[in-house]
Design an enzyme around this catalytic site. Structure first.
Site, PDB file in Angstrom:
ATOM      1  N   VAL A 100    -105.960  28.670  51.721  1.00 55.49           N
ATOM      2  CA  VAL A 100    -106.765  28.007  50.690  1.00 55.49           C
ATOM      3  C   VAL A 100    -107.914  27.224  51.311  1.00 55.49           C
ATOM      4  O   VAL A 100    -108.701  26.614  50.613  1.00 55.49           O
ATOM      5  CB  VAL A 100    -105.905  27.059  49.816  1.00 55.49           C
ATOM      6  CG1 VAL A 100    -105.038  27.849  48.882  1.00 55.49           C
ATOM      7  CG2 VAL A 100    -105.075  26.130  50.679  1.00 55.49           C
ATOM      8  N   SER A 101    -108.010  27.260  52.624  1.00 53.41           N
ATOM      9  CA  SER A 101    -109.033  26.479  53.325  1.00 53.41           C
ATOM     10  C   SER A 101    -110.430  27.034  53.103  1.00 53.41           C
ATOM     11  O   SER A 101    -110.614  28.232  52.934  1.00 53.41           O
ATOM     12  CB  SER A 101    -108.718  26.484  54.812  1.00 53.41           C
ATOM     13  OG  SER A 101    -109.859  26.122  55.534  1.00 53.41           O
ATOM     14  N   CYS A 102    -111.441  26.145  53.122  1.00 54.32           N
ATOM     15  CA  CYS A 102    -112.840  26.568  53.060  1.00 54.32           C
ATOM     16  C   CYS A 102    -113.458  26.526  54.445  1.00 54.32           C
ATOM     17  O   CYS A 102    -114.653  26.721  54.609  1.00 54.32           O
ATOM     18  CB  CYS A 102    -113.644  25.668  52.134  1.00 54.32           C
ATOM     19  SG  CYS A 102    -113.218  25.889  50.418  1.00 54.32           S
ATOM     20  N   ILE A 103    -112.678  26.207  55.447  1.00 56.81           N
ATOM     21  CA  ILE A 103    -113.212  26.065  56.812  1.00 56.81           C
ATOM     22  C   ILE A 103    -112.592  27.108  57.743  1.00 56.81           C
ATOM     23  O   ILE A 103    -111.404  27.300  57.755  1.00 56.81           O
ATOM     24  CB  ILE A 103    -112.924  24.640  57.358  1.00 56.81           C
ATOM     25  CG1 ILE A 103    -113.800  23.632  56.634  1.00 56.81           C
ATOM     26  CG2 ILE A 103    -113.179  24.572  58.840  1.00 56.81           C
ATOM     27  CD1 ILE A 103    -115.276  23.776  56.937  1.00 56.81           C
TER      28      ILE A 103
ATOM     29  N   MET B  36    -116.500  33.721  56.147  1.00 54.16           N
ATOM     30  CA  MET B  36    -115.041  33.831  56.040  1.00 54.16           C
ATOM     31  C   MET B  36    -114.625  34.888  55.030  1.00 54.16           C
ATOM     32  O   MET B  36    -113.518  35.416  55.084  1.00 54.16           O
ATOM     33  CB  MET B  36    -114.433  32.481  55.645  1.00 54.16           C
ATOM     34  CG  MET B  36    -114.424  31.480  56.784  1.00 54.16           C
ATOM     35  SD  MET B  36    -113.818  29.883  56.244  1.00 54.16           S
ATOM     36  CE  MET B  36    -112.095  30.231  55.943  1.00 54.16           C
TER      37      MET B  36
END
Lengths: 103, 161
Positions: A100-103, B36
């Site tokens: 769920v990370s944006c990084i 990403m």
């Protein structure tokens, strides 16, 4: 929840193809998921997968930055191994939830 | 719906025109987030945004405490000496908890991920910034026209920050 057969194993996954139970994961299944993502698994790929599963079991939130500092791959190598979105693709192959990370 | 109808985002072309930390981070997170997801991304640093790629300046960027209603403090208070530094320190410590890197490391991450970083020629001429003032990882210096040319293709989006 979906069920599908990969490498002869019946596994459960969500709509996006992420396994819902890490206990159902094995290397044969991982190779099949990797193929769907257009990836041929090498030793380096497996090292990353091991690391991600380990972090997941420890309930550590996974980020690209942490993978880059893991000592296994740097960020550039991580992108080379899994070009189409490294964290997402690697997590899918590792049988762990979508990060769920944006990084 | 099929992919043809969905028209997925393929490339994000971001224009960073400000040097306040909140804007710089918004831009970097969008660029990194695109990579990403397997989406290409490029950043055009123009006007004050140039500060984010200047070796001597990028480590000293601040959160804006004046003229920023979301700070929830009176303008006069926000203008006191040290307020920007304090707010910046607080924001940086919160971001570190979320594993968001400092500006210099973030730039390295972006380069490693394949994001392209461009300086704006006009702004550099205006502010007398030399290419040697910029970080080594910069991909080059472009005119607006060059940048638009790079935006060609289906699924490209431009965003001004």
């Amino acid at each position: 929840m979906n069920e599908k057969t990969l490498a002869g194993f019946c596994i459960r996954c969500n709509d996006q193809g992420y396994l819902t139970d890490l206990a159902q994961w094995n290397k044969e299944v991982a190779v099949e998921i990797a193929k769907e993502e257009g990836i041929d698994m090498t030793n380096k790929h497996w090292e990353v997968i091991d690391y991600l599963q380990d972090q997941c079991r420890k309930e550590v939130a996974i980020t690209i930055r942490k993978v880059g500092k893991s000592g296994i791959v740097n960020i550039k190598e991580f992108y080379q191994l899994f070009p189409k979105g490294p964290l997402k693709t690697a997590s899918k192959i590792a049988g762990i939830p979508k990060p769920v990370s944006c990084i | 719906m099929s992919n043809a109808e969905n028209k997925p985002v393929k490339k994000m072309m971001l224009i960073l025109s400000k040097a306040t930390l909140e804007n710089v981070y918004a831009c970097f997170i969008l660029a990194n987030g695109a990579r990403m997801e397997g989406i290409e991304s490029e950043i055009f640093f123009t006007f004050f945004g140039l500060e984010a790629i200047q070796k001597e300046k990028l480590k000293h960027l601040h959160v804006a405490t004046v003229g920023n209603p979301a700070m929830h403090m009176p303008t006069l208070l926000g203008g006191l000496p040290g307020m920007e530094a304090l707010a910046t320190k607080m924001m940086k410590s919160e971001m570190e908890k979320l594993d968001i890197p400092p500006v210099d490391e973030f730039l390295e991450m972006l380069t490693a991920s394949g994001s392209k970083l461009w300086g704006c020629k006009l702004a550099m001429d205006m502010f007398k910034v030399k290419e040697s003032d910029l970080i080594d990882d910069i991909d080059g210096v472009l005119t607006v026209g060059d940048f638009y040319e790079r935006a060609q293709g289906d699924g490209t989006h431009l965003l001004f920050i």
